[in-house]
Design a protein around this motif. Structure first.
Motif, mmCIF file in Angstrom:
data_model
loop_
_atom_site.group_PDB
_atom_site.id
_atom_site.type_symbol
_atom_site.label_atom_id
_atom_site.label_comp_id
_atom_site.label_asym_id
_atom_site.label_seq_id
_atom_site.Cartn_x
_atom_site.Cartn_y
_atom_site.Cartn_z
ATOM 1 N N VAL A 80 43.198 64.216 36.714
ATOM 2 C CA VAL A 80 43.094 62.864 37.249
ATOM 3 C C VAL A 80 42.319 62.002 36.259
ATOM 4 O O VAL A 80 41.278 62.424 35.744
ATOM 5 N N ALA A 81 42.823 60.807 35.982
ATOM 6 C CA ALA A 81 42.086 59.852 35.149
ATOM 7 C C ALA A 81 42.189 58.480 35.792
ATOM 8 O O ALA A 81 43.257 58.088 36.268
ATOM 9 N N VAL A 82 41.065 57.773 35.819
ATOM 10 C CA VAL A 82 41.025 56.435 36.417
ATOM 11 C C VAL A 82 40.454 55.481 35.380
ATOM 12 O O VAL A 82 39.458 55.791 34.723
ATOM 13 N N ALA A 83 41.093 54.326 35.220
ATOM 14 C CA ALA A 83 40.611 53.346 34.241
ATOM 15 C C ALA A 83 40.776 51.946 34.804
ATOM 16 O O ALA A 83 41.614 51.709 35.675
ATOM 17 N N ASN A 84 39.954 51.023 34.303
ATOM 18 C CA ASN A 84 40.110 49.629 34.725
ATOM 19 C C ASN A 84 40.264 48.725 33.502
ATOM 20 O O ASN A 84 40.227 49.184 32.357
ATOM 21 N N ALA A 85 40.443 47.434 33.785
ATOM 22 C CA ALA A 85 40.693 46.473 32.720
ATOM 23 C C ALA A 85 39.449 46.241 31.865
ATOM 24 O O ALA A 85 39.536 45.679 30.783
ATOM 25 N N GLY A 86 38.290 46.696 32.360
ATOM 26 C CA GLY A 86 37.048 46.494 31.623
ATOM 27 C C GLY A 86 36.719 47.638 30.660
ATOM 28 O O GLY A 86 35.619 47.673 30.116
ATOM 29 N N GLY A 87 37.663 48.560 30.486
ATOM 30 C CA GLY A 87 37.437 49.653 29.542
ATOM 31 C C GLY A 87 36.618 50.800 30.091
ATOM 32 O O GLY A 87 36.166 51.662 29.342
ATOM 33 N N GLU A 88 36.423 50.835 31.411
ATOM 34 C CA GLU A 88 35.673 51.926 32.034
ATOM 35 C C GLU A 88 36.648 53.024 32.459
ATOM 36 O O GLU A 88 37.654 52.736 33.123
ATOM 37 N N VAL A 89 36.337 54.263 32.091
ATOM 38 C CA VAL A 89 37.252 55.376 32.341
ATOM 39 C C VAL A 89 36.471 56.556 32.936
ATOM 40 O O VAL A 89 35.327 56.797 32.552
#
Ligand code: ZN
Length: 295
Positions: A80-89
């Motif tokens: 599982v990998a989660v990322a957002n538009a702010g570069g946080e992963v």
């Protein structure tokens, strides 16, 4: 491992008919390797997924969030990998302690731990009532090809995806990164075959980064006229907190909480994504039980 910060660049080429992304994720993958104690082949599989997530997260806007679930039939189980538009992963794997001998190319056998059948799910939380979901079958298990297939089939955007993680003899991450080249409508056949040829002759992502190529230089190997539009920092960040864990415990319900209070001196809840432990005493759980009762 270099101390250089992880960065992602975005650019365009061929008069805007090509979108290009490149990322260095060395620190990110090492941070997650350390937190989850992944063995080398598991580190590579998790790292490639995190790297794809970092780039796909950068395609989102505002508070939108993207989740990738790789569910193959290999011994690693789910990634599982989660990322957002702010570069946080952030991310995790089901079985961190899997390692296989190198494959016939002398590389970490990522397909061996991921499996060669199963599905990749991409869930985009766009802040709407229902999240967007796209799923494709796993076609190789090496993940780069699988995300290439995802973009072609699920997003109807022909793309080239390169993902790589190089692990040192001491199991730490030497270098990690990737690229995505997306072909937009309007490209001529000659332009498309030039890109395909460049991708076909490209050294691996890890060897380019290991040789000290910058992200821009890596993209230039594929699209020489690439123009970098912006860049951002990529970093590990978890969203867990004691408050969130308390809410989860309350949501277990009265009988589950009563059972924990009866059986355990202290209750420890570990975050899946960062392995941070949250410890609750009997007295603290009793308070949560009161809150559960008043719901
Ligand atoms: Zn966490």
């Amino acid at each position: 491992m270099s101390e250089e910060k992880d960065r992602l660049i975005r650019g365009t080429a061929m008069d805007g008919k090509v979108r290009a992304f490149a990322v260095r994720t060395t620190q990110l993958v090492e941070e997650l390797r350390r937190r989850h104690d992944t063995y080398p082949t598991a580190t590579a599989a998790m790292g490639r997924t995190l790297t794809a997530a970092a780039m796909m997260g950068s395609m989102m806007k505002g508070k939108e969030q993207l989740t990738i679930q790789v569910r193959g039939d290999g011994p690693i189980g789910q990634i599982v990998a989660v990322a957002n538009a702010g570069g946080e992963v952030r991310g995790y794997v089901h079985n961190p302690h899997v390692h296989l001998p190198s494959n016939s190319l002398g590389k970490l056998d990522v397909a061996g731990v991921v499996g060669t059948s199963g599905f990749i799910h991409v869930i985009k939380d766009l802040g709407l009532k229902e999240p967007y979901r796209g799923s494709v079958p796993i076609v190789s298990g090496e993940l780069g090809e699988d995300f290439t297939y995802y973009f072609a089939v699920s997003e109807q955007t022909p793309s080239a995806v390169g993902l790589g993680v190089l692990v040192d003899a001491d199991s730490s991450v030497n270098v990690a990164g990737g690229f995505i080249i997306q072909l937009l409508p309007g490209l001529s056949d000659a332009e498309i075959s030039a890109i395909e040829q460049a991708v076909g002759q490209l050294p691996s992502v890890t060897s380019m980064l290991d040789q000290g190529l910058s992200l821009e230089e890596m993209l230039k190997r594929i699209v020489p006229d690439v123009h970098v539009l912006d860049e951002m920092e990529i970093k590990f960040a978890c969203t867990c907190s004691r408050e969130r864990v308390e809410k989860t415990l309350i949501s277990l319900g009265e009988s589950e909480l009563e059972q924990l209070i009866e059986e355990e001196e202290t209750t420890e809840v570990v975050c899946d994504f960062c392995r941070e432990p949250y410890v609750f005493t009997r007295a603290e759980l009793k308070e949560l039980l009161e809150q559960a009762k008043s719901k």
